[in-house]
Design an enzyme around this catalytic site. Structure first.
Site, PDB file in Angstrom:
ATOM      1  N   HIS A  60       2.001   5.176   7.166  1.00 30.12           N
ATOM      2  CA  HIS A  60       2.621   5.167   8.500  1.00 30.12           C
ATOM      3  C   HIS A  60       3.996   4.505   8.487  1.00 30.12           C
ATOM      4  O   HIS A  60       4.256   3.561   7.754  1.00 30.12           O
ATOM      5  CB  HIS A  60       1.693   4.518   9.531  1.00 30.12           C
ATOM      6  CG  HIS A  60       1.491   3.050   9.400  1.00 30.12           C
ATOM      7  ND1 HIS A  60       2.315   2.130  10.019  1.00 30.12           N
ATOM      8  CD2 HIS A  60       0.545   2.314   8.755  1.00 30.12           C
ATOM      9  CE1 HIS A  60       1.883   0.902   9.761  1.00 30.12           C
ATOM     10  NE2 HIS A  60       0.820   0.986   8.992  1.00 30.12           N
ATOM     11  N   ASP A 174       4.225  -4.110   6.260  1.00 30.29           N
ATOM     12  CA  ASP A 174       3.198  -3.188   6.743  1.00 30.29           C
ATOM     13  C   ASP A 174       3.859  -2.264   7.773  1.00 30.29           C
ATOM     14  O   ASP A 174       4.066  -2.662   8.909  1.00 30.29           O
ATOM     15  CB  ASP A 174       2.063  -3.995   7.370  1.00 30.29           C
ATOM     16  CG  ASP A 174       1.020  -3.152   8.080  1.00 30.29           C
ATOM     17  OD1 ASP A 174       1.000  -1.928   7.901  1.00 30.29           O
ATOM     18  OD2 ASP A 174       0.229  -3.737   8.848  1.00 30.29           O
ATOM     19  N   GLU A 206       0.416   4.901  13.983  1.00 33.42           N
ATOM     20  CA  GLU A 206      -0.746   4.254  13.377  1.00 33.42           C
ATOM     21  C   GLU A 206      -1.066   2.916  14.042  1.00 33.42           C
ATOM     22  O   GLU A 206      -2.228   2.606  14.300  1.00 33.42           O
ATOM     23  CB  GLU A 206      -0.510   4.048  11.873  1.00 33.42           C
ATOM     24  CG  GLU A 206      -1.771   3.719  11.081  1.00 33.42           C
ATOM     25  CD  GLU A 206      -2.057   2.228  10.963  1.00 33.42           C
ATOM     26  OE1 GLU A 206      -3.107   1.877  10.409  1.00 33.42           O
ATOM     27  OE2 GLU A 206      -1.240   1.410  11.424  1.00 33.42           O
ATOM     28  N   GLU A 207      -0.037   2.128  14.328  1.00 35.40           N
ATOM     29  CA  GLU A 207      -0.279   0.822  14.939  1.00 35.40           C
ATOM     30  C   GLU A 207      -0.718   0.935  16.396  1.00 35.40           C
ATOM     31  O   GLU A 207      -1.224  -0.020  16.975  1.00 35.40           O
ATOM     32  CB  GLU A 207       0.982  -0.049  14.845  1.00 35.40           C
ATOM     33  CG  GLU A 207       1.436  -0.384  13.431  1.00 35.40           C
ATOM     34  CD  GLU A 207       0.511  -1.358  12.711  1.00 35.40           C
ATOM     35  OE1 GLU A 207      -0.523  -1.731  13.290  1.00 35.40           O
ATOM     36  OE2 GLU A 207       0.822  -1.732  11.571  1.00 35.40           O
ATOM     37  N   ASP A 229      -1.488   1.899   2.506  1.00 35.48           N
ATOM     38  CA  ASP A 229      -1.290   0.844   3.507  1.00 35.48           C
ATOM     39  C   ASP A 229      -1.478  -0.496   2.811  1.00 35.48           C
ATOM     40  O   ASP A 229      -1.839  -0.560   1.631  1.00 35.48           O
ATOM     41  CB  ASP A 229      -2.272   1.003   4.669  1.00 35.48           C
ATOM     42  CG  ASP A 229      -1.714   0.504   5.997  1.00 35.48           C
ATOM     43  OD1 ASP A 229      -0.942  -0.472   5.985  1.00 35.48           O
ATOM     44  OD2 ASP A 229      -2.061   1.077   7.039  1.00 35.48           O
ATOM     45  N   HIS A 323       1.075  -8.628  10.099  1.00 36.88           N
ATOM     46  CA  HIS A 323       1.374  -8.500  11.525  1.00 36.88           C
ATOM     47  C   HIS A 323       2.208  -9.657  12.074  1.00 36.88           C
ATOM     48  O   HIS A 323       2.323  -9.805  13.283  1.00 36.88           O
ATOM     49  CB  HIS A 323       0.097  -8.310  12.348  1.00 36.88           C
ATOM     50  CG  HIS A 323      -0.476  -6.942  12.214  1.00 36.88           C
ATOM     51  ND1 HIS A 323      -1.344  -6.383  13.146  1.00 36.88           N
ATOM     52  CD2 HIS A 323      -0.315  -5.988  11.264  1.00 36.88           C
ATOM     53  CE1 HIS A 323      -1.684  -5.165  12.766  1.00 36.88           C
ATOM     54  NE2 HIS A 323      -1.078  -4.901  11.618  1.00 36.88           N
TER      55      HIS A 323
END
Length: 357
Positions: A60, A174, A206-207, A229, A323
């Protein structure tokens, strides 16, 4: 690899607004692929032609962030989460807000002054809905003149820094690490003999809802899919008792992913494909780290259900501090992931066993 990673990490692309990243990735893939297209959803699809099974390798492009929920009369801005934001890292952060015209405006999460904070405030985690963004405006009208309205996305201010021993840290490791790997993978596959009909895909959303790659898979109709990922690194004090993965110890294969919160979804590996990757690791001498964990999903959870069911495997690289604005990885892991994938993909022949058993 590091040059492309830096370029991608500094490119802002919140979920649903991946345009800048999509065009950056398209530009890179056009150097190696026979064809590159941007589908209606925003996925970038590079095609390296072959006569064997269709193989879709994807990761992603989007990053998590926030959405403007309310603009106060005095010019301060309230937001809500766009993706899995860890609220304990938010106060004091630098941010970028995307205007309705596609420009970017700087702002900060303004925490309560330390000198005026009670003992209770100093040790409390504030919910994102109780924080405010300060862009320097004195009124809501001034904010709107900047092009900021309810619904505009917000991200951590993009950053990239080098640490010791090959580590890099910053925003959107990420999953810009995987995007960099995909670009170099396309380059490697294009130079080698391969039977597989290879599709290199950067996905959107994706998120947000973990389903952006589904649209690409429906168009490609692959036989085999490999998702790239991050996996959680277990080489920090807080996670050393949970995982064996470590930065600098090689690429990862994810042998169990399960969300466990809000959705009963996840991915279990396609064993023949896993064996193909293990054989490639032995052939190349690359150490393959194994990972299994709850709370992490990829697009594969939904992509694997497309068509008659795909031969599916999740792979990636270990990352720290996921994150947050200081995610970290080791560039050597990305390079080895590219090399391992190139060997595995180029080793897939027309007689590959697509069924699970």
């Amino acid at each position: 690899m590091e040059t492309i990673l830096k370029k991608f990490m500094l490119t802002p692309a919140p979920s649903g607004y991946e345009k800048e990243m999509a065009y950056a990735m398209k530009e890179e893939l056009e150097k190696s692929c026979d064809e590159v297209e941007l589908d209606n959803f925003g996925n970038v699809i590079g095609h390296i032609k072959g006569n064997g099974p269709k193989v879709m390798v994807f990761g992603h492009m989007d990053q998590l962030g926030f959405i403007v929920r309310k603009i106060e009369k005095d010019g301060f801005i309230q937001v809500d989460r766009l993706g899995g934001i860890p609220e304990k890292v938010l106060p004091g952060l630098r941010l970028l807000i995307r205007t309705e015209n596609g420009d970017w405006v700087k702002g900060v999460f303004g925490p309560k002054a330390h000198h005026a904070s009670s003992p209770e405030d100093k040790y409390k985690v504030d919910f994102v809905t109780s924080l405010f963004i300060d862009v320097g405006a004195k009124s809501d009208e001034e904010v709107k003149k900047m092009g900021i309205f309810v619904g505009c996305p917000v991200i951590y201010n993009p950053s990239f820094e080098k640490l010791a021993n090959g580590l890099v840290t910053g925003t959107a490791v990420d999953n810009r690490g995987s995007c960099a790997v995909l670009v170099k993978l396309a380059e490697a596959v294009a130079k080698q003999k391969h039977e597989a009909d290879v599709y290199i895909v950067g996905t959107v959303w994706e998120e947000f809802n973990i389903r952006g790659g589904v649209v690409a898979a429906r168009a490609i109709q692959p036989d085999i899919a490999i998702a790239l990922d991050v996996t959680l690194a277990g080489d920090t004090h807080d996670l050393s008792d949970k995982y064996e993965t470590a930065l600098g110890a090689g690429p990862c294969v994810n042998l169990y992913s399960f969300h466990g919160r809000g959705t009963l979804n996840g991915t279990l590996p396609h064993e023949p494909l896993y064996k193909e990757v293990k054989a490639a690791a032995e052939k190349t001498g690359i150490q393959l780290q194994r990972y299994a964990g709850i709370g992490l999903l990829t697009d594969m959870a939904y992509v694997q259900m497309e068509g008659k069911g795909l031969a599916a495997l999740e792979m990636g690289f270990p990352a720290r501090y996921t994150h947050t604005p200081v995610e970290a990885c080791n560039v050597a892991d990305l390079i080895q992931l590219k090399e391992l994938l190139a060997a595995a993909v180029c080793g897939i022949t027309k007689d590959f066993h697509v069924k699970r058993f």
